[in-house]
Design an enzyme around this catalytic site. Structure first.
Site, PDB file in Angstrom:
ATOM      1  N   PHE A   1       0.867  -1.189   0.000  1.00 34.83           N
ATOM      2  CA  PHE A   1       0.000   0.000   0.000  1.00 34.83           C
ATOM      3  C   PHE A   1       0.896   1.228   0.000  1.00 34.83           C
ATOM      4  CE2 PHE A   1      -2.449   3.534   1.402  1.00 34.83           C
ATOM      5  CZ  PHE A   1      -3.741   3.307   0.955  1.00 34.83           C
TER       6      PHE A   1
ATOM      7  N   ASP B   1       9.136   3.291   1.820  1.00 36.01           N
ATOM      8  CA  ASP B   1       7.941   4.035   2.218  1.00 36.01           C
ATOM      9  C   ASP B   1       7.718   3.814   3.722  1.00 36.01           C
ATOM     10  OD1 ASP B   1       5.393   4.903   2.812  1.00 36.01           O
ATOM     11  OD2 ASP B   1       4.444   4.018   1.049  1.00 36.01           O
TER      12      ASP B   1
ATOM     13  N   LYS C   1       1.962  10.782   8.447  1.00 39.62           N
ATOM     14  CA  LYS C   1       1.367  10.263   9.690  1.00 39.62           C
ATOM     15  C   LYS C   1       2.047  10.825  10.950  1.00 39.62           C
ATOM     16  CE  LYS C   1      -0.635   6.105   7.633  1.00 39.62           C
ATOM     17  NZ  LYS C   1      -2.050   5.945   7.829  1.00 39.62           N
TER      18      LYS C   1
ATOM     19  N   THR D   1       1.494  24.168  -4.496  1.00 36.08           N
ATOM     20  CA  THR D   1       1.286  25.408  -3.745  1.00 36.08           C
ATOM     21  C   THR D   1       1.807  25.305  -2.305  1.00 36.08           C
ATOM     22  OG1 THR D   1      -0.714  25.742  -5.021  1.00 36.08           O
ATOM     23  CG2 THR D   1      -0.428  27.147  -3.084  1.00 36.08           C
TER      24      THR D   1
HETATM   25  O1  PSZ Z   1      -7.621   3.400   3.457  1.00 35.39           O
HETATM   26  C1  PSZ Z   1      -6.677   4.202   3.283  1.00 35.39           C
HETATM   27  O2  PSZ Z   1      -6.604   5.033   2.379  1.00 35.39           O
HETATM   28  C2  PSZ Z   1      -5.549   4.123   4.221  1.00 35.39           C
HETATM   29  S1  PSZ Z   1      -5.688   3.299   5.625  1.00 35.39           S
HETATM   30  C3  PSZ Z   1      -4.074   3.557   6.016  1.00 35.39           C
HETATM   31  C4  PSZ Z   1      -3.449   4.260   5.064  1.00 35.39           C
HETATM   32  C5  PSZ Z   1      -4.295   4.611   4.064  1.00 35.39           C
HETATM   33  N1  PSZ Z   1      -2.135   4.511   5.110  1.00 35.39           N
HETATM   34  C6  PSZ Z   1      -1.528   5.460   4.300  1.00 35.39           C
HETATM   35  C7  PSZ Z   1      -0.247   5.152   3.626  1.00 35.39           C
HETATM   36  C8  PSZ Z   1       0.596   4.101   4.049  1.00 35.39           C
HETATM   37  O3  PSZ Z   1       0.256   3.313   5.084  1.00 35.39           O
HETATM   38  C9  PSZ Z   1       1.783   3.869   3.355  1.00 35.39           C
HETATM   39  C10 PSZ Z   1       2.717   2.778   3.775  1.00 35.39           C
HETATM   40  N2  PSZ Z   1       2.107   4.641   2.310  1.00 35.39           N
HETATM   41  C11 PSZ Z   1       1.324   5.646   1.888  1.00 35.39           C
HETATM   42  C12 PSZ Z   1       0.138   5.941   2.528  1.00 35.39           C
HETATM   43  C13 PSZ Z   1      -0.691   7.078   2.045  1.00 35.39           C
HETATM   44  O4  PSZ Z   1      -0.728   8.091   2.968  1.00 35.39           O
HETATM   45  P1  PSZ Z   1      -1.950   9.126   3.019  1.00 35.39           P
HETATM   46  O5  PSZ Z   1      -3.147   8.358   3.481  1.00 35.39           O
HETATM   47  O6  PSZ Z   1      -1.490  10.175   3.947  1.00 35.39           O
HETATM   48  O7  PSZ Z   1      -2.119   9.646   1.630  1.00 35.39           O
END
Ligand code: PSZ
Length: 500
Positions: free
Chosen positions: A217, A326, A357, A381
């Site tokens: 992910f 990541d 996070k 931006t």
């Molecule tokens: O359901 C979702 O969209 C979720 S639940 C947990 C996440 C997203 N985690 C975000 C995440 C991550 O765990 C890793 C390893 N890489 C990138 C992301 C994306 O981060 P955000 O959500 O801030 O865009």
């Protein structure tokens, strides 16, 4: 408002402990003494089932404006403290999910409230700059004190961004730009490069790829989504780049008991990575970068060994491919180190490390060579938010002052041991307990039982999350002490006893 919160918390810390272990419970985790968590509550306190009536009314109201199907309940962030999230119906829950793993030092930490009530910080709060062109005077110092003070080994440069997805999105772009510059021998792009890119054609828009792993992910935006493979619903109906996907090792737990089998599985995956790199070069879509999580989080808390990551890093180097780690979910201290990749013990762990996070701001660290060669190639931006860096300086101070990484290692051991014990006690329900620090997970026999356990735990005042097909994940903040671990284990045991 902030100052009234600070004074109120002392009164709240005197509140009576409302949590008691259930009578007749077979398993009672030994209570560890409560240590100085003066801004914390003493335990969960439930008034209604969750979501309660006020949450339901608000969900209905918001339902006229947005899709609300994912909403759990509405929160009272004024009243939330430390490890406890309070909802709008007055339910106080021990939060072991922490806003999808994004609260570093608990709710309303006094140090952060103090910072935000300082009048000198008002203009930072009120005026959000277009950071790429008009940064505030304090910005370089602020970056040095915050992010650069925890830069991964070998990295002295950092680019802030707004969220995890846009950090990865821009990190991918940085890898492609780096790769093409290398291919062009660092010469200026040709007229054909410049004209073809305007109509989405080669050579200006080259056929390059990012290699990712099954179960990964990395976000849901268009580029990231091509490297995300954890759930079909994330990807359905959205066009995707045809990029190589290597198998992520499927290890057996506990890791120490299956070292030989796991090493074989990891060797198989590494071989596949090299094969894919060669094949995709032949196919005319060379791999410019490899992206990987140190522990696959959304995909079900899948671990791989430090040896695997060290070898993978070497494979990337050998083939002239950038290595992007990541750390959006693993970064920030839950594993007992600020970065999970520190467990690999490498001087040169990566070319790019992205975060968000618990680091409060998104962004990525990178090697000097990965810096885009011209302005406005990586740009938008906001490109981050100085308010978040200000908060991060304080978060890092608290982590250092309160030795929170050591605390996490201690609580993590207690949590892992407790999970092993419960797993032995409920073999029909629990399996594959695993974790690093408090970044832990355990598998439940099936998805329906998992849902039921999550809901029952919530009604007893414990918030947990799921990941993968049937895992429960633990993502407490860094102020989750042994005391909280034992409180959780006792409640979890009560819930499991009902499922036997
Ligand atoms: O359901 C979702 O969209 C979720 S639940 C947990 C996440 C997203 N985690 C975000 C995440 C991550 O765990 C890793 C390893 N890489 C990138 C992301 C994306 O981060 P955000 O959500 O801030 O865009």
């Amino acid at each position: 408002m902030a100052s009234s919160l600070i004074s109120r918390q002392f009164a709240l810390s005197l509140q009576k402990n409302l949590w008691l272990s259930a009578p007749g419970c077979r398993y009672v985790s030994k209570a560890a003494p409560k240590t100085q968590v003066e801004f914390d509550y003493d335990g969960p306190s439930m008034k209604t089932s969750v979501p309660g009536p006020r949450s339901q009314a608000l969900t209905k109201q918001l339902g006229d404006i947005q899709n609300v199907a994912a909403i759990n309940f509405f929160c009272n962030y004024d009243e939330s403290r430390g490890n406890y999230l309070v909802d709008v119906d007055g339910n106080r829950m021990l939060d072991i999910y922490t806003q999808i793993s994004s609260i570093p030092i608990g709710y309303n930490h006094p140090a952060l409230l103090k910072l935000m009530s300082n009048p000198n910080n008002l203009s930072t709060l009120v005026n959000r700059p277009a950071l790429g062109i008009l940064p505030p005077e304090s910005f370089p110092d602020n970056l040095t004190e915050s992010l650069l003070s925890v830069a991964p080994s070998g990295m002295t440069r950092v680019q802030t961004m707004a969220c995890g997805s846009c950090s990865n999105e821009n990190a991918y772009k940085a890898m492609f730009i780096w790769y093409r510059n290398k291919e062009r021998g660092h010469k200026a792009p040709s007229a054909e490069d410049l004209s073809s890119c305007m109509v989405n054609q080669v050579p200006g828009c080259p056929e390059l790829s990012i290699l990712s792993f099954t179960g990964a992910f990395h976000g849901r935006t268009m580029g990231c989504l091509s490297t995300t493979h954890s759930k079909a619903i994330h990807k359905l109906d959205v066009p995707s780049f045809d990029w190589p996907i290597a198998p992520f090792p499927k290890l057996q737990y506990p890791l120490e008991e299956f070292t030989r089998e796991n090493a074989q599985e990891e060797a198989r995956c590494l071989e596949e990575v090299e094969d894919l790199i060669v094949k995709w070069r032949q196919k005319g879509k060379p791999v410019a970068g490899i992206v990987i999580e140190p522990i696959q989080a959304e995909g079900g808390d899948n671990h791989a060994s430090p040896d695997f990551f060290r070898s993978l890093r070497n494979v990337a180097r050998k083939h002239g491919v950038a290595f992007h780690v990541d750390e959006v979910q693993t970064g920030g201290g839950n594993t007992g180190k600020l970065w999970a990749h520190e467990h690999w013990g490498m001087d040169d762990p990566a070319d790019i490390v992205s975060f968000s996070k618990k680091l409060l701001t998104g962004g990525y660290f990178h090697k000097d060579e990965l810096q885009a060669d011209q302005p406005y190639r990586i740009f938008n931006t906001w490109m981050g938010d100085p308010t978040k860096n200000l908060l991060l300086v304080e978060v890092l101070n608290v982590i250092r002052k309160e030795n929170l990484l050591e605390e996490v290692t201690r609580s993590g051991k207690a949590l892992q041991n407790g999970l092993y014990e419960l797993q032995a006690q409920y073999p029909g329900i629990l399996s594959r307990a695993r974790g690093l620090g408090t970044f832990c997970a355990i598998d439940i026999c099936d998805d329906a039982t998992r849902s039921s356990i999550l809901l029952k735990a919530r009604d007893k005042g414990v918030l947990l999350g799921g990941c993968g097909d049937r895992s429960i994940r633990f993502r407490p903040s860094l102020v989750f002490k042994e005391y909280h671990v034992h409180m959780f284990l006792n409640i979890f045991n009560e819930v499991l006893a009902q499922h036997k």
